[in-house]
Every structure is written in C-alpha cells, then in structure tokens.
Design a protein around this motif. Structure first.
Motif, PDB file in Angstrom:
ATOM      1  N   ASP A 151      11.452   2.053   8.428  1.00 14.82           N
ATOM      2  CA  ASP A 151       9.956   1.051   8.587  1.00 14.82           C
ATOM      3  C   ASP A 151       8.879   1.952   8.731  1.00 14.82           C
ATOM      4  OD1 ASP A 151      11.432  -1.145   8.123  1.00 14.82           O
ATOM      5  OD2 ASP A 151      11.797  -1.499  10.535  1.00 14.82           O
ATOM      6  N   PRO A 152       7.594   1.445   8.188  1.00 16.79           N
ATOM      7  CA  PRO A 152       6.562   2.484   8.489  1.00 16.79           C
ATOM      8  C   PRO A 152       6.222   2.565   9.717  1.00 16.79           C
ATOM      9  CG  PRO A 152       5.836   0.257   7.648  1.00 16.79           C
ATOM     10  CD  PRO A 152       7.631   0.203   7.560  1.00 16.79           C
ATOM     11  N   ASP A 153       5.733   3.799  10.171  1.00 14.59           N
ATOM     12  CA  ASP A 153       5.176   4.020  11.438  1.00 14.59           C
ATOM     13  C   ASP A 153       3.846   3.619  11.690  1.00 14.59           C
ATOM     14  OD1 ASP A 153       7.571   5.549  12.807  1.00 14.59           O
ATOM     15  OD2 ASP A 153       7.245   7.239  11.310  1.00 14.59           O
ATOM     16  N   LEU A 154       3.030   4.001  10.609  1.00 18.03           N
ATOM     17  CA  LEU A 154       1.693   3.753  10.555  1.00 18.03           C
ATOM     18  C   LEU A 154       1.172   2.859   9.136  1.00 18.03           C
ATOM     19  CD1 LEU A 154      -1.387   4.218  11.347  1.00 18.03           C
ATOM     20  CD2 LEU A 154      -1.237   6.638   9.968  1.00 18.03           C
ATOM     21  N   ILE A 155       0.699   1.891   9.413  1.00 16.77           N
ATOM     22  CA  ILE A 155      -0.073   1.205   8.272  1.00 16.77           C
ATOM     23  C   ILE A 155      -1.689   1.216   8.552  1.00 16.77           C
ATOM     24  CG2 ILE A 155      -0.480  -0.976   7.129  1.00 16.77           C
ATOM     25  CD1 ILE A 155       2.613  -1.830   8.052  1.00 16.77           C
ATOM     26  N   LEU A 156      -2.269   1.764   7.508  1.00 17.04           N
ATOM     27  CA  LEU A 156      -3.598   2.278   7.603  1.00 17.04           C
ATOM     28  C   LEU A 156      -4.315   1.265   6.433  1.00 17.04           C
ATOM     29  CD1 LEU A 156      -5.984   3.994   7.596  1.00 17.04           C
ATOM     30  CD2 LEU A 156      -4.684   5.829   6.232  1.00 17.04           C
ATOM     31  N   ARG A 157      -5.332   0.516   6.895  1.00 12.90           N
ATOM     32  CA  ARG A 157      -6.209  -0.465   5.674  1.00 12.90           C
ATOM     33  C   ARG A 157      -7.501   0.107   6.002  1.00 12.90           C
ATOM     34  NH1 ARG A 157      -6.020  -6.535   4.199  1.00 12.90           N
ATOM     35  NH2 ARG A 157      -7.657  -6.154   2.411  1.00 12.90           N
ATOM     36  N   PRO A 158      -8.096   0.683   4.866  1.00 14.68           N
ATOM     37  CA  PRO A 158      -9.382   0.882   4.800  1.00 14.68           C
ATOM     38  C   PRO A 158     -10.309  -0.321   4.390  1.00 14.68           C
ATOM     39  CG  PRO A 158      -8.427   1.552   2.556  1.00 14.68           C
ATOM     40  CD  PRO A 158      -7.445   0.885   3.544  1.00 14.68           C
ATOM     41  N   ALA A 206       7.126  -4.916  11.739  1.00 20.91           N
ATOM     42  CA  ALA A 206       7.354  -5.518  12.819  1.00 20.91           C
ATOM     43  C   ALA A 206       6.760  -4.638  14.046  1.00 20.91           C
ATOM     44  CB  ALA A 206       8.627  -5.866  13.332  1.00 20.91           C
ATOM     45  N   TYR A 207       6.828  -3.316  14.127  1.00 18.38           N
ATOM     46  CA  TYR A 207       6.793  -2.533  15.098  1.00 18.38           C
ATOM     47  C   TYR A 207       5.775  -1.460  14.650  1.00 18.38           C
ATOM     48  CZ  TYR A 207       8.736  -4.888  18.915  1.00 18.38           C
ATOM     49  OH  TYR A 207       8.886  -5.832  19.860  1.00 18.38           O
ATOM     50  N   SER A 208       5.056  -1.456  13.462  1.00 15.78           N
ATOM     51  CA  SER A 208       4.271  -0.527  12.852  1.00 15.78           C
ATOM     52  C   SER A 208       2.860  -0.423  13.751  1.00 15.78           C
ATOM     53  CB  SER A 208       3.915  -0.787  11.301  1.00 15.78           C
ATOM     54  OG  SER A 208       5.219  -0.749  10.658  1.00 15.78           O
ATOM     55  N   GLU A 209       2.343   0.760  13.754  1.00 17.03           N
ATOM     56  CA  GLU A 209       1.018   0.842  14.439  1.00 17.03           C
ATOM     57  C   GLU A 209       0.023   0.656  13.310  1.00 17.03           C
ATOM     58  OE1 GLU A 209       0.525   1.529  17.758  1.00 17.03           O
ATOM     59  OE2 GLU A 209       2.351   1.740  18.180  1.00 17.03           O
ATOM     60  N   TYR A 210      -1.000  -0.253  13.392  1.00 16.35           N
ATOM     61  CA  TYR A 210      -2.298  -0.479  12.445  1.00 16.35           C
ATOM     62  C   TYR A 210      -3.513   0.311  12.835  1.00 16.35           C
ATOM     63  CZ  TYR A 210       0.321  -4.228  10.300  1.00 16.35           C
ATOM     64  OH  TYR A 210       1.209  -5.020   9.514  1.00 16.35           O
ATOM     65  N   VAL A 211      -4.026   1.124  11.930  1.00 21.19           N
ATOM     66  CA  VAL A 211      -5.147   1.634  11.962  1.00 21.19           C
ATOM     67  C   VAL A 211      -6.088   1.016  10.762  1.00 21.19           C
ATOM     68  CG1 VAL A 211      -6.654   3.848  11.757  1.00 21.19           C
ATOM     69  CG2 VAL A 211      -4.228   3.706  12.957  1.00 21.19           C
ATOM     70  N   PHE A 212      -7.138   0.313  11.151  1.00 24.37           N
ATOM     71  CA  PHE A 212      -8.283  -0.101  10.304  1.00 24.37           C
ATOM     72  C   PHE A 212      -9.320   0.763  10.181  1.00 24.37           C
ATOM     73  CE2 PHE A 212      -5.909  -3.905  11.979  1.00 24.37           C
ATOM     74  CZ  PHE A 212      -5.343  -4.350  10.735  1.00 24.37           C
ATOM     75  N   MET A 213      -9.925   1.021   9.114  1.00 26.60           N
ATOM     76  CA  MET A 213     -10.993   2.186   8.879  1.00 26.60           C
ATOM     77  C   MET A 213     -11.913   1.467   8.122  1.00 26.60           C
ATOM     78  SD  MET A 213      -8.858   5.784   8.724  1.00 26.60           S
ATOM     79  CE  MET A 213      -9.934   6.800   9.083  1.00 26.60           C
ATOM     80  N   ASP A 214     -13.334   1.599   8.612  1.00 28.43           N
ATOM     81  CA  ASP A 214     -14.352   1.093   8.019  1.00 28.43           C
ATOM     82  C   ASP A 214     -14.696   1.934   6.767  1.00 28.43           C
ATOM     83  OD1 ASP A 214     -16.359  -0.597   7.176  1.00 28.43           O
ATOM     84  OD2 ASP A 214     -17.443  -0.305   9.095  1.00 28.43           O
ATOM     85  N   ILE A 215     -14.001   2.388   5.952  1.00 27.42           N
ATOM     86  CA  ILE A 215     -14.447   3.203   4.699  1.00 27.42           C
ATOM     87  C   ILE A 215     -13.981   2.500   3.559  1.00 27.42           C
ATOM     88  CG2 ILE A 215     -12.306   4.744   5.420  1.00 27.42           C
ATOM     89  CD1 ILE A 215     -14.210   7.023   4.545  1.00 27.42           C
ATOM     90  N   LEU A 216     -14.714   2.667   2.493  1.00 28.59           N
ATOM     91  CA  LEU A 216     -14.208   2.043   1.194  1.00 28.59           C
ATOM     92  C   LEU A 216     -13.137   3.143   0.574  1.00 28.59           C
ATOM     93  CD1 LEU A 216     -17.552   0.539   0.114  1.00 28.59           C
ATOM     94  CD2 LEU A 216     -15.720  -0.793   1.296  1.00 28.59           C
ATOM     95  N   TRP A 217     -12.122   2.443  -0.073  1.00 29.46           N
ATOM     96  CA  TRP A 217     -11.072   3.283  -0.635  1.00 29.46           C
ATOM     97  C   TRP A 217     -11.591   4.621  -1.575  1.00 29.46           C
ATOM     98  CZ3 TRP A 217      -6.657   5.491   0.423  1.00 29.46           C
ATOM     99  CH2 TRP A 217      -5.954   6.018  -0.580  1.00 29.46           C
TER     100      TRP A 217
END
Ligand code: IPE
Ligand code: MG
Length: 222
Positions: A164-171, A186-197
């Motif tokens: 399962d993914p450790d980190l899910i990153l959404r730009p 279910a237990y991934s850590e999310y990081v949301f970043m304010d940067i366009l892909w």
C-alpha cells in the motif's frame, strides 16, 4: 498529476500545452524517483471520470500517452524502471493497448522503480472489479461468502502484490482524493502541495518526502 489546465490558463495557452509540459514533468519525476531509490510509484494519468472532458482534450491526452509509450519502447529501455498499467483498458484504442502490453513485457525484468501508470483508473471501479472477481469465485464454488476477507479484495485489486502507498502526494492546491487508490490508501499519509504539476520539481518531491518523514504513523495503534 494535477494542475496542467490551470498552468496553461495562467499563460493564456491552450490546456493541451499544459498537458505537454505535464508529460515532461512526469518523465523527469519518474527518473528522479528511480534515482533516489523509491520502489513503487503510481501516477494518476487519466481517471474514469476524465472522459467527461471535451473530446479534443481527451484525444490530445491519449495522443501524449501514445507518444510516451512509443518512446518508452526505445529510450526507456536504458532505465531500470518496470512499467505497469492499472485501470480498465477496455475503452482504450487497440493500438494503445498493444503498446501498453509491449512496454510491460519489455520492462518486466527491471529491478528498480516499479512504475504504475493509472489510466482509465477509478478507485471505485477497481473495487467493483475485485467484487466481480469474488462473485465469480463464489458462483463457481471456489469461495464461500462467509470466508471472504480483506485479503481476498487486496488480491484482486490492480496493485495486487504491491505494498500500500506510504505517501500520497497531490499537487495543484486541491484537497481531495478524486477516486485515487481508495482501497490502498486506508493508512497512507497525504501531502497536499500548492504547486501546479507542470511546475513540479525534484526539490518539491524532496520537500514532500521530508514532510512525510516527520509524520508519526500509528496505524490505529499507539
Ligand atoms: C492534469 O491536470 C490531469 C489530467 C487529467 C491529465 P488537469 O487537466 O486536471 O488540470 P486542471 O485541474 O484543470 O488545472
Ligand atoms: Mg484537475
């Protein structure tokens, strides 16, 4: 990989230009992931909902995907990247599907990064796919309904056999999952970043990894 359209709009360019730049960012970031030793990377290239976009935009994304696949059959053989695809491929053109099988076949013995490209992927569709497989096993007497476990689902999703993914990153500054890896996250850590892909750089990935490293993962324990 979100924000291609907004990146283009900010520059008064057609959305297509954003997808072109985004595709370049994708090439750079996958190579960087392989270089720094990431073992599994899943990129969300096209969702089951993206068909709602104008046909011209869908066609241009498919064209970019095809170009990437053609290139991967030659240039990318140098990389130590194993490429796989996840999603429902039935609506894709036979030509693209053929290139996808070739890319998988060609890279299947690579030992570095395992790259999953999610194409016509939807987390709910993936779970429905697993449910159909379980239903077939029940109907044909291989499995009893009372014995169905989480493991049976995990074995039937598209990423079966991978962690399962450790980190899910959404730009791009959006704060939602948009149907990505629902079962696996279910237990991934999310990081949301304010940067366009298209603007995303290896240093931004480093920042996300540093943030991840500071998280305290308890998986429901203490
Ligand atoms: C790329 O970004 C994601 C794809 C579906 C290929 P978008 O096209 O969603 O860009 P925004 O969200 O409109 O800025
Ligand atoms: Mg978007």
């Amino acid at each position: 990989m979100d924000g291609n359209g907004r990146w283009a709009r900010k520059r008064a360019l057609p959305r297509q230009a954003g997808h072109n730049y985004g595709a370049q960012t994708f090439r750079k970031i996958t190579k960087y992931c392989e270089k720094i030793g990431i073992k599994h990377l899943t990129v969300y290239a096209f969702s089951t909902e993206n068909w709602r976009r104008p046909k011209s935009e869908v066609d241009s994304i498919m064209k970019l995907f095809k170009e990437y696949l053609e290139e991967s059959l030659t240039d990318f053989t140098k990389e130590n990247i194993r490429t796989r695809f996840i999603g429902d491929f039935t609506p894709l053109s036979p030509e693209i599907r053929e290139l996808m099988s070739k890319a998988e076949e060609l890279t299947k013995n690579k030992t570095g990064l395992c790259l999953n490209i999610a194409i016509n992927y939807g987390g709910r569709e993936e779970i429905a796919h697993a449910a159909r497989s379980i239903a077939r096993d029940v109907a044909e007497g291989r499995l009893s309904p009372d014995d169905i476990t989480q493991q049976d689902i995990s074995e039937r999703i598209y990423t079966a056999g991978q962690p399962d993914p450790d980190l899910i990153l959404r730009p791009s500054g959006e704060y939602r999952t948009s149907n990505f890896l629902l079962w696996q996250s279910a237990y991934s850590e999310y990081v949301f970043m304010d940067i366009l892909w298209p603007d995303f750089k290896p240093a931004d990935l480093d920042r996300a990894l540093n943030e991840y490293a500071r998280r305290n993962r308890r998986f429901g324990g203490v």
